[in-house]
Design a protein around this motif. Structure first.
Motif: not given
Length: 206
Positions: A72, A104-105, A108, A126, A157
């Protein structure tokens, strides 16, 4: 040789430069190769990517550096290169976090809110084209050397499709040899090769 500015991974979790870059031995191995290394900490609970950029801007020296973003941290690294092109002479996007992937979002987002982020903050962090918080059109206009280092093997990820998208999007970008991301237990055998790869990229910019 250029100074290397390392931007660690993590997003609203107990991650810092010490755990990501120093403990796995990356900083020491780079320094042993003659590289000057700067390792700032990102904000641990940012309300926006703009907040992260403002914090790290204070750590950038006046002389141009090679910025290496991790996971990230690639978002912050790319934004620094976009907003302060006079201070960034090369960019490595290492193990870029996959943005815009619904599964994935969702995972997360749940992790962010469980750690105290509001839903609004999580949504903002995001929001993505290819990289979270960075517009593809800005990446496509980067006029500096850019390299992308994949996670090998890929994982949910850090997906291969993100690497391929960045290589297709950023003019003149190239792929570096991949490896598992630190600080996973699979990384240690790759420390020397990674340091050599990053040192070679920095050397070409000096």
């Amino acid at each position: 040789m250029s100074t290397v500015f390392l931007v660690h991974g993590g997003l609203w979790e107990p991650m810092d430069a010490e755990r990501f870059w120093r403990t796995p031995g990356i900083v020491a191995t780079l320094e042993a190769r003659g590289v000057t290394v700067l390792v700032p900490d990102r904000p641990q609970q940012p309300g926006s990517w703009a907040e992260e950029v403002a914090v790290l801007r204070e750590h950038l020296p006046q002389e141009p550096v090679v910025v290496v973003g991790a996971s990230n941290g690639c978002s912050v690294a790319a934004l620094l290169a976009i907003e302060y092109p006079e201070l960034v002479e090369g960019l490595v996007l290492a193990w870029p976090a996959t943005g815009g992937d619904p599964v994935t979002d969702e995972r997360t987002h749940a992790g962010l809110t469980s750690r105290g982020a509001s839903s609004t903050v999580a949504d903002e962090l995001l929001a993505a084209d290819t990289l979270r918080g960075v517009r593809d059109e800005d990446l496509a206009r980067l006029g500096i050397p850019v390299a992308v280092l994949p996670s090998v093997p890929e994982n949910p990820s850090h997906q291969r499709k993100t690497v391929d998208a960045l290589l297709g999007l950023i003019p003149g970008s190239r792929e570096l040899p991949g490896c598992p991301e630190p600080p996973t237990p699979y990384f240690p055998p790759h420390k020397d090769e990674l340091a050599g790869t990053l040192a070679a990229f920095a050397r070409r910019q000096s």
